[in-house]
Scaffold this active site. Structure first.
Site, PDB file in Angstrom:
ATOM      1  N   ARG A  53       0.858  -1.190   0.000  1.00  0.00           N
ATOM      2  CA  ARG A  53       0.000   0.000   0.000  1.00  0.00           C
ATOM      3  C   ARG A  53       0.884   1.226   0.000  1.00  0.00           C
ATOM      4  O   ARG A  53       1.760   1.352   0.856  1.00  0.00           O
ATOM      5  CB  ARG A  53      -0.847  -0.021   1.285  1.00  0.00           C
ATOM      6  CG  ARG A  53      -2.302   0.022   1.026  1.00  0.00           C
ATOM      7  CD  ARG A  53      -3.154  -0.079   2.238  1.00  0.00           C
ATOM      8  NE  ARG A  53      -2.774   0.618   3.448  1.00  0.00           N
ATOM      9  CZ  ARG A  53      -3.636   0.997   4.377  1.00  0.00           C
ATOM     10  NH1 ARG A  53      -4.919   0.778   4.211  1.00  0.00           N
ATOM     11  NH2 ARG A  53      -3.249   1.579   5.485  1.00  0.00           N
TER      12      ARG A  53
ATOM     13  N   THR B 153      -1.034   7.497  -0.245  1.00  0.00           N
ATOM     14  CA  THR B 153      -2.369   7.437  -0.877  1.00  0.00           C
ATOM     15  C   THR B 153      -3.208   6.255  -0.396  1.00  0.00           C
ATOM     16  O   THR B 153      -4.415   6.217  -0.619  1.00  0.00           O
ATOM     17  CB  THR B 153      -2.221   7.295  -2.406  1.00  0.00           C
ATOM     18  OG1 THR B 153      -1.530   6.058  -2.670  1.00  0.00           O
ATOM     19  CG2 THR B 153      -1.435   8.443  -2.997  1.00  0.00           C
TER      20      THR B 153
ATOM     21  N   ASP C  99       0.106  -2.629  12.032  1.00  0.00           N
ATOM     22  CA  ASP C  99       0.618  -2.996  10.709  1.00  0.00           C
ATOM     23  C   ASP C  99       1.011  -4.471  10.729  1.00  0.00           C
ATOM     24  O   ASP C  99       2.012  -4.857  11.343  1.00  0.00           O
ATOM     25  CB  ASP C  99       1.829  -2.109  10.366  1.00  0.00           C
ATOM     26  CG  ASP C  99       2.278  -2.321   8.919  1.00  0.00           C
ATOM     27  OD1 ASP C  99       2.512  -3.486   8.533  1.00  0.00           O
ATOM     28  OD2 ASP C  99       2.386  -1.329   8.179  1.00  0.00           O
TER      29      ASP C  99
ATOM     30  N   ASP D  10       4.609  -5.437   9.399  1.00  0.00           N
ATOM     31  CA  ASP D  10       5.673  -5.020  10.319  1.00  0.00           C
ATOM     32  C   ASP D  10       5.680  -5.882  11.583  1.00  0.00           C
ATOM     33  O   ASP D  10       6.742  -6.273  12.075  1.00  0.00           O
ATOM     34  CB  ASP D  10       5.504  -3.539  10.701  1.00  0.00           C
ATOM     35  CG  ASP D  10       5.986  -2.607   9.596  1.00  0.00           C
ATOM     36  OD1 ASP D  10       6.668  -3.092   8.670  1.00  0.00           O
ATOM     37  OD2 ASP D  10       5.651  -1.405   9.655  1.00  0.00           O
TER      38      ASP D  10
HETATM   39  C1  PRP Z   1      -1.273  -4.490   4.341  1.00  0.00           C
HETATM   40  C2  PRP Z   1      -2.070  -5.762   4.470  1.00  0.00           C
HETATM   41  C3  PRP Z   1      -2.887  -5.751   3.206  1.00  0.00           C
HETATM   42  C4  PRP Z   1      -3.153  -4.292   3.002  1.00  0.00           C
HETATM   43  C5  PRP Z   1      -4.554  -3.968   3.443  1.00  0.00           C
HETATM   44  O1  PRP Z   1      -0.176  -4.681   3.516  1.00  0.00           O
HETATM   45  O2  PRP Z   1      -1.291  -6.906   4.616  1.00  0.00           O
HETATM   46  O3  PRP Z   1      -2.224  -6.319   2.100  1.00  0.00           O
HETATM   47  O4  PRP Z   1      -2.209  -3.566   3.803  1.00  0.00           O
HETATM   48  O5  PRP Z   1      -4.894  -2.674   3.170  1.00  0.00           O
HETATM   49  P1  PRP Z   1      -5.994  -2.266   2.074  1.00  0.00           P
HETATM   50  O6  PRP Z   1      -7.163  -3.169   2.283  1.00  0.00           O
HETATM   51  O7  PRP Z   1      -6.300  -0.836   2.421  1.00  0.00           O
HETATM   52  O8  PRP Z   1      -5.383  -2.413   0.722  1.00  0.00           O
HETATM   53  P2  PRP Z   1       0.933  -3.545   3.292  1.00  0.00           P
HETATM   54  O9  PRP Z   1       0.584  -2.724   2.113  1.00  0.00           O
HETATM   55  O10 PRP Z   1       1.190  -2.831   4.570  1.00  0.00           O
HETATM   56  O11 PRP Z   1       2.209  -4.392   2.866  1.00  0.00           O
HETATM   57  P3  PRP Z   1       3.132  -5.379   3.714  1.00  0.00           P
HETATM   58  O12 PRP Z   1       2.303  -6.599   4.043  1.00  0.00           O
HETATM   59  O13 PRP Z   1       4.257  -5.671   2.801  1.00  0.00           O
HETATM   60  O14 PRP Z   1       3.565  -4.661   4.958  1.00  0.00           O
HETATM   61  N1  URA Z   2      -2.631  -2.709   6.733  1.00  0.00           N
HETATM   62  C1  URA Z   2      -2.309  -3.149   7.968  1.00  0.00           C
HETATM   63  O1  URA Z   2      -1.317  -3.878   8.133  1.00  0.00           O
HETATM   64  N2  URA Z   2      -3.062  -2.759   8.996  1.00  0.00           N
HETATM   65  C2  URA Z   2      -4.145  -1.964   8.850  1.00  0.00           C
HETATM   66  O2  URA Z   2      -4.819  -1.665   9.855  1.00  0.00           O
HETATM   67  C3  URA Z   2      -4.478  -1.525   7.558  1.00  0.00           C
HETATM   68  C4  URA Z   2      -3.709  -1.914   6.511  1.00  0.00           C
END
Ligand code: PRP
Ligand code: URA
Length: 212
Positions: free
Chosen positions: A107, A111, A203, A206
């Site tokens: 994400r 944005t 997150d 993370d």
């Molecule tokens: C997080 C999570 C989803 C997404 C959800 O991933 O694991 O994939 O955000 O958010 P959305 O429904 O608003 O799209 P992130 O983009 O943080 O990536 P990561 O798992 O690599 O940390």
């Molecule tokens: N991605 C995450 O990991 N946590 C949230 O709450 C939203 C998006």
């Protein structure tokens, strides 16, 4: 399992909620977060597969030939990187024969829009059900992106398995992909101004990988 709408299944199993309570806790460390995420994925898988199509086969027991039932089509597990990877081992505990495709999405921090960076799927991914795993369904942008890729590959049976869903994400998927069933351990209250799920668990990527 309760069923607030046709496409959304919320688990009400005590073990899932017990484990989710620790995963939400900010004091839970990376090692335990990862273990709990995997364990919940295993518990959810049992229900997600409930209506998989079976076919008749014949085997020889030590005593005689008999008819048995086996799952009829190949199953593909697709984790959304990164956090979905944390559910992979748990699902494979139940379905060790599943193929594993990968979809990389992050994400954009300013944005909150999804940015895809990697896709690798079995060439016949559409030959059977796809279990798409990502612990967080927030705006729904990432899941929408992943499901669109799978539909373009011909998949007609996609089941999204997440830990925590926000009403906004559920509504988005219901509109964009009404045929997709969503399985979640909890439907949370809302998204905050940063598009994080409240109360949520922070997150997920993370916390899973200790990169916060
Ligand atoms: C997080 C999570 C989803 C997404 C959800 O991933 O694991 O994939 O955000 O958010 P959305 O429904 O608003 O799209 P992130 O983009 O943080 O990536 P990561 O798992 O690599 O940390
Ligand atoms: N991605 C995450 O990991 N946590 C949230 O709450 C939203 C998006």
């Amino acid at each position: 399992m309760s069923n607030p709408s046709a496409h959304l299944h919320i688990f009400d199993h005590p073990l899932i909620h017990h484990k989710l309570s620790y995963i939400r806790d900010r004091h839970t460390n990376t090692r335990d977060f990862r273990r709990l995420l995997s364990e919940i994925a295993t518990l959810m898988t049992y229900e997600v597969c409930r209506d998989f199509v079976t076919e008749s086969a014949e085997v020889e027991t030590p005593l005689e030939r008999t008819r048995v039932r086996r799952i009829a089509t190949p199953i593909t597990l697709v984790p959304v990187l990164r956090a979905g990877l944390g559910m992979t081992r748990g699902v494979l505990e139940m379905i060790p024969e599943a193929r594993v495709g990968h979809i990389g999405i992050r994400r954009d921090e300013s944005t909150a829009l999804p940015v895809g960076y990697y896709t690798k799927l079995p060439s016949d991914v559409a030959a059977g059900p796809v279990i798409l795993v990502d612990p967080m369904l927030a705006t729904g942008g990432s899941s929408d992106y992943a499901i669109t890729l799978l539909r373009e590959a011909g998949c007609t049976d996609v089941r999204l398995v997440c830990l925590v869903a926000a009403p906004e994400g559920v509504a988005r998927l219901a509109k964009a992909h009404p045929e997709v069933r969503i399985y979640a351990a909890a439907l949370d209250r809302e998204l905050d101004s940063n598009k994080y799920i409240r109360p949520g668990l922070g997150d997920a990527g993370d916390r899973c990988y200790g990169t916060g």
